[in-house]
Design a protein around this motif. Structure first.
Motif, PDB file in Angstrom:
ATOM      1  N   ALA A  34       0.862  -1.189   0.000  1.00  0.00           N
ATOM      2  CA  ALA A  34       0.000   0.000   0.000  1.00  0.00           C
ATOM      3  C   ALA A  34       0.893   1.232   0.000  1.00  0.00           C
ATOM      4  N   GLU A  35       0.380   2.285  -0.562  1.00  0.00           N
ATOM      5  CA  GLU A  35       1.160   3.527  -0.647  1.00  0.00           C
ATOM      6  C   GLU A  35       1.322   4.135   0.744  1.00  0.00           C
ATOM      7  N   PRO A  36       2.571   4.382   1.169  1.00  0.00           N
ATOM      8  CA  PRO A  36       2.769   5.087   2.445  1.00  0.00           C
ATOM      9  C   PRO A  36       2.169   6.491   2.363  1.00  0.00           C
ATOM     10  N   PRO A  37       1.767   7.041   3.499  1.00  0.00           N
ATOM     11  CA  PRO A  37       1.131   8.350   3.478  1.00  0.00           C
ATOM     12  C   PRO A  37       2.067   9.500   3.115  1.00  0.00           C
ATOM     13  N   TYR A  38       3.372   9.272   3.156  1.00  0.00           N
ATOM     14  CA  TYR A  38       4.332  10.324   2.839  1.00  0.00           C
ATOM     15  C   TYR A  38       4.873  10.105   1.435  1.00  0.00           C
ATOM     16  N   LYS A  39       4.738  11.102   0.618  1.00  0.00           N
ATOM     17  CA  LYS A  39       5.123  11.021  -0.789  1.00  0.00           C
ATOM     18  C   LYS A  39       6.592  10.625  -0.961  1.00  0.00           C
ATOM     19  N   GLY A  40       6.823   9.718  -1.886  1.00  0.00           N
ATOM     20  CA  GLY A  40       8.172   9.339  -2.251  1.00  0.00           C
ATOM     21  C   GLY A  40       8.764   8.161  -1.507  1.00  0.00           C
ATOM     22  N   LEU A  41       8.159   7.750  -0.396  1.00  0.00           N
ATOM     23  CA  LEU A  41       8.701   6.616   0.360  1.00  0.00           C
ATOM     24  C   LEU A  41       8.322   5.302  -0.298  1.00  0.00           C
ATOM     25  N   TRP A  42       9.220   4.323  -0.207  1.00  0.00           N
ATOM     26  CA  TRP A  42       8.910   2.980  -0.704  1.00  0.00           C
ATOM     27  C   TRP A  42       8.446   2.068   0.423  1.00  0.00           C
ATOM     28  N   GLY A  43       8.626   2.487   1.656  1.00  0.00           N
ATOM     29  CA  GLY A  43       8.174   1.689   2.777  1.00  0.00           C
ATOM     30  C   GLY A  43       8.032   2.559   4.009  1.00  0.00           C
ATOM     31  N   LEU A  44       7.183   2.108   4.925  1.00  0.00           N
ATOM     32  CA  LEU A  44       6.970   2.870   6.159  1.00  0.00           C
ATOM     33  C   LEU A  44       6.432   1.949   7.239  1.00  0.00           C
ATOM     34  N   VAL A  45       7.073   2.011   8.399  1.00  0.00           N
ATOM     35  CA  VAL A  45       6.579   1.323   9.585  1.00  0.00           C
ATOM     36  C   VAL A  45       5.970   2.380  10.478  1.00  0.00           C
ATOM     37  N   ASP A  46       4.751   2.142  10.932  1.00  0.00           N
ATOM     38  CA  ASP A  46       4.131   3.082  11.868  1.00  0.00           C
ATOM     39  C   ASP A  46       4.749   2.839  13.235  1.00  0.00           C
ATOM     40  N   LEU A  47       5.626   3.717  13.636  1.00  0.00           N
ATOM     41  CA  LEU A  47       6.297   3.591  14.928  1.00  0.00           C
ATOM     42  C   LEU A  47       5.495   4.239  16.056  1.00  0.00           C
ATOM     43  N   TYR A  48       4.251   4.532  15.789  1.00  0.00           N
ATOM     44  CA  TYR A  48       3.401   5.135  16.820  1.00  0.00           C
ATOM     45  C   TYR A  48       2.364   4.166  17.346  1.00  0.00           C
ATOM     46  N   GLY A  49       2.508   2.880  16.999  1.00  0.00           N
ATOM     47  CA  GLY A  49       1.711   1.892  17.689  1.00  0.00           C
ATOM     48  C   GLY A  49       0.610   1.174  16.943  1.00  0.00           C
ATOM     49  N   THR A  50       0.405   1.421  15.643  1.00  0.00           N
ATOM     50  CA  THR A  50      -0.660   0.689  14.955  1.00  0.00           C
ATOM     51  C   THR A  50      -0.193  -0.659  14.439  1.00  0.00           C
ATOM     52  N   MET A  51       1.124  -0.910  14.530  1.00  0.00           N
ATOM     53  CA  MET A  51       1.702  -2.190  14.107  1.00  0.00           C
ATOM     54  C   MET A  51       1.448  -2.471  12.626  1.00  0.00           C
ATOM     55  N   VAL A  55       4.447  -1.241   2.243  1.00  0.00           N
ATOM     56  CA  VAL A  55       5.480  -1.243   1.215  1.00  0.00           C
ATOM     57  C   VAL A  55       4.794  -0.775  -0.063  1.00  0.00           C
ATOM     58  N   SER A  56       5.351   0.234  -0.674  1.00  0.00           N
ATOM     59  CA  SER A  56       4.732   0.864  -1.828  1.00  0.00           C
ATOM     60  C   SER A  56       4.650  -0.065  -3.035  1.00  0.00           C
ATOM     61  N   PRO A  57       3.524  -0.016  -3.743  1.00  0.00           N
ATOM     62  CA  PRO A  57       3.417  -0.766  -4.999  1.00  0.00           C
ATOM     63  C   PRO A  57       4.336  -0.184  -6.078  1.00  0.00           C
ATOM     64  N   ARG A  58       4.945   0.974  -5.823  1.00  0.00           N
ATOM     65  CA  ARG A  58       5.898   1.587  -6.750  1.00  0.00           C
ATOM     66  C   ARG A  58       7.317   1.069  -6.546  1.00  0.00           C
ATOM     67  N   THR A  59       7.553   0.311  -5.497  1.00  0.00           N
ATOM     68  CA  THR A  59       8.896  -0.187  -5.223  1.00  0.00           C
ATOM     69  C   THR A  59       9.365  -1.035  -6.401  1.00  0.00           C
ATOM     70  N   PRO A  60      10.531  -0.723  -6.963  1.00  0.00           N
ATOM     71  CA  PRO A  60      11.045  -1.549  -8.065  1.00  0.00           C
ATOM     72  C   PRO A  60      11.185  -3.001  -7.616  1.00  0.00           C
ATOM     73  N   CYS A  61      10.817  -3.906  -8.499  1.00  0.00           N
ATOM     74  CA  CYS A  61      10.848  -5.334  -8.168  1.00  0.00           C
ATOM     75  C   CYS A  61      12.213  -5.777  -7.654  1.00  0.00           C
ATOM     76  N   ASN A  62      13.271  -5.283  -8.290  1.00  0.00           N
ATOM     77  CA  ASN A  62      14.613  -5.714  -7.902  1.00  0.00           C
ATOM     78  C   ASN A  62      15.045  -5.170  -6.543  1.00  0.00           C
ATOM     79  N   LEU A  63      14.253  -4.284  -5.943  1.00  0.00           N
ATOM     80  CA  LEU A  63      14.593  -3.723  -4.632  1.00  0.00           C
ATOM     81  C   LEU A  63      13.616  -4.134  -3.529  1.00  0.00           C
ATOM     82  N   MET A  64      12.624  -4.948  -3.874  1.00  0.00           N
ATOM     83  CA  MET A  64      11.609  -5.336  -2.882  1.00  0.00           C
ATOM     84  C   MET A  64      12.219  -5.974  -1.637  1.00  0.00           C
TER      85      MET A  64
END
Length: 136
Positions: A34-51, A55-64
């Motif tokens: 799913a697209e992270p809420p912050y533009k340009g990121l390929w991944g995001l962990v919610d460190l505020y407790g939602t667990m 990982v962005s669907p834009r992430t290049p396959c070779n970098l997944m």
């Protein structure tokens, strides 16, 4: 095939992510493509407790795998420090995640690349600790 074409190769990103997580574990987090809420990121962990990890669907396959490794390291940071994670690591949050990702076999470590040097001894020690490793 041009370099731009290689980046556009299609893959089943969820399958790649899940294969890597089958090896690493999910650390109690819900992982989604799913697209992270912050533009340009390929991944995001919610460190505020939602667990949640996105990982962005834009992430290049070779970098997944590298992106999953990096985000997984953030889940390890959370497991150690919980709501205090950001305070515990400060400016070291991203470099330590990249160092751990490297220890897991990643070659794409953008935070280390962008600052212009690799892992410090302290960052490597922290990453090894998160991985439960003691080797030098």
């Amino acid at each position: 095939m041009t370099p731009a074409d290689r980046d556009q190769v299609t893959c089943d990103r969820a399958a790649v992510m899940n294969r890597q997580l089958d090896q690493l574990g999910r650390s109690g987090f819900t992982w989604t493509i799913a697209e992270p809420p912050y533009k340009g990121l390929w991944g995001l962990v919610d460190l505020y407790g939602t667990m949640q990890v996105r990982v962005s669907p834009r992430t290049p396959c070779n970098l997944m795998v590298d992106v999953v490794n990096h985000e997984w390291m953030h889940t390890r940071q959370w497991s150690k420090y919980g709501h205090r994670t950001i305070q515990a690591y400060g400016d070291g949050l991203e470099p330590v995640a990249d160092c751990g990702s490297k220890l897991l076999g990643s070659t794409f470590t953008p935070y280390l690349r962008d600052r212009g040097f690799g892992c410090t001894d302290s960052e490597l020690a922290s990453a090894r600790s998160l991985l439960g490793r003691t080797e030098r």
